[in-house]
Scaffold this motif. Structure first.
Motif, short mmCIF file in Angstrom:
data_model
loop_
_atom_site.label_atom_id
_atom_site.label_comp_id
_atom_site.label_asym_id
_atom_site.label_seq_id
_atom_site.Cartn_x
_atom_site.Cartn_y
_atom_site.Cartn_z
N SER A 1 0.83 -1.21 0.00
CA SER A 1 0.00 0.00 0.00
C SER A 1 0.86 1.26 0.00
N ALA B 1 2.13 1.71 -3.47
CA ALA B 1 1.06 2.17 -4.36
C ALA B 1 0.83 3.67 -4.20
N LEU B 2 0.84 4.14 -2.94
CA LEU B 2 0.67 5.58 -2.71
C LEU B 2 1.85 6.37 -3.26
N LYS C 1 3.76 5.63 -5.70
CA LYS C 1 3.68 5.63 -7.16
C LYS C 1 2.71 6.71 -7.65
N GLU C 2 1.57 6.84 -6.99
CA GLU C 2 0.58 7.84 -7.40
C GLU C 2 1.09 9.25 -7.13
N LEU D 1 -6.19 12.29 -3.78
CA LEU D 1 -5.27 11.31 -4.33
C LEU D 1 -5.15 10.09 -3.40
N ASP E 1 -8.35 8.04 -3.45
CA ASP E 1 -8.57 7.32 -4.71
C ASP E 1 -7.58 6.17 -4.93
N THR E 2 -6.50 6.14 -4.16
CA THR E 2 -5.52 5.06 -4.32
C THR E 2 -6.06 3.77 -3.72
N LYS E 3 -5.99 2.70 -4.47
CA LYS E 3 -6.49 1.42 -3.99
C LYS E 3 -5.46 0.80 -3.05
#
Length: 251
Positions: free
Chosen positions: A92, A95-96, A98-99, A159, A162-164
């Motif tokens: 997680s 993933a954050l 990266k966004e 942001l 919205d991040t999965k």
């Protein structure tokens, strides 16, 4: 000089109360609590002792625009299995990150990541207490005259929302603060203003008194004074001595 007691605590969003922040020269961010200044006993340069008086702290300050806004939040995961819990949390975070990297002017930093060991134990009456892995994350978002602070904070919050996130990982909103790079770069400017203030005091008390300044070796302090500006100062004070009294001590 009389200061009125006041309390600074600005609310930017319904779910995020503004905190204050200071950056040291090595880039570390130090979060400060909302502050209160109370000077009900302040009587300027008045002295109850006619021979020597210690004036209260009367800081000369500078107002500077913030370089960035800091948005803090935490991630937590309480999955039963250690391997699952820690992998979901680290995935997680990635993933954050990266966004965040996709958006110009944003930077993500891990302040603390704690991966716990061990699985949650089960018994006849049910599961044991939760075992939680967590991470404290900071996103720095550059500020400019063209970007509203509210819009910048909302952009980051959206942001994150919205991040999965992976598996059972949950996000917890934290405080929002202001950030300034290398506050000690303004030390010389502050000292110049303090020495100007010192000359005013010396002229005010006259040649029969000696005025000494102390506290100038302290660090540059920072606090928020508006939604986009920070106030910088050095804690200093003046000590006023009677020349005639000092001469009697030498005899």
């Amino acid at each position: 000089m009389k200061l009125t007691p006041y309390l600074v605590s600005v609310c930017l969003l319904s779910r995020a109360v503004v905190a204050l922040a200071q950056s040291s020269d090595d880039g570390e961010i130090v979060c400060l609590s909302p502050f209160e200044v109370s000077t009900q006993e302040d009587r300027g340069y008045h002295s109850s002792d006619t021979m020597a008086a210690r004036a209260p702290n009367l800081p000369v300050t500078l107002i500077k625009p913030a370089d960035a806004v800091i948005i803090e939040f935490a991630l937590s995961n309480s999955a039963d299995k250690q391997e699952t819990r820690n992998k979901e949390l680290t995935d997680s975070i990635e993933a954050l990150a990266k966004e965040v990297r996709k958006v110009p002017g944003l930077k993500l930093e891990n302040r603390e990541v704690r991966l716990t060991t061990g699985d949650r134990r089960k018994s006849i009456v049910g599961k044991g207490g939760a075992v939680t892995s967590f991470a404290n994350i900071v996103v720095l978002a550059d500020l400019s005259a063209e970007v509203r602070l509210y819009d910048r904070v909302k952009q980051v919050r959206d942001l994150i929302d919205d991040t999965k996130l992976r598996g059972d990982t949950k996000v917890i909103d934290g405080p929002v603060g202001l950030f300034i790079r290398r506050p000690n770069q303004y030390r010389q400017e502050l000292l110049s203003k303090i020495f100007e203030d010192l000359e005013v005091v010396r002229k005010g008390v006259g040649p029969e008194f000696e005025v000494l300044v102390s506290g100038l070796s302290g660090g540059v302090q920072v606090r928020a004074c508006s939604e986009r500006e920070l106030e910088l100062w050095i804690d200093y004070s003046f000590t006023i001595h009677s020349i005639r009294y000092l001469n009697t001590l030498k005899k």
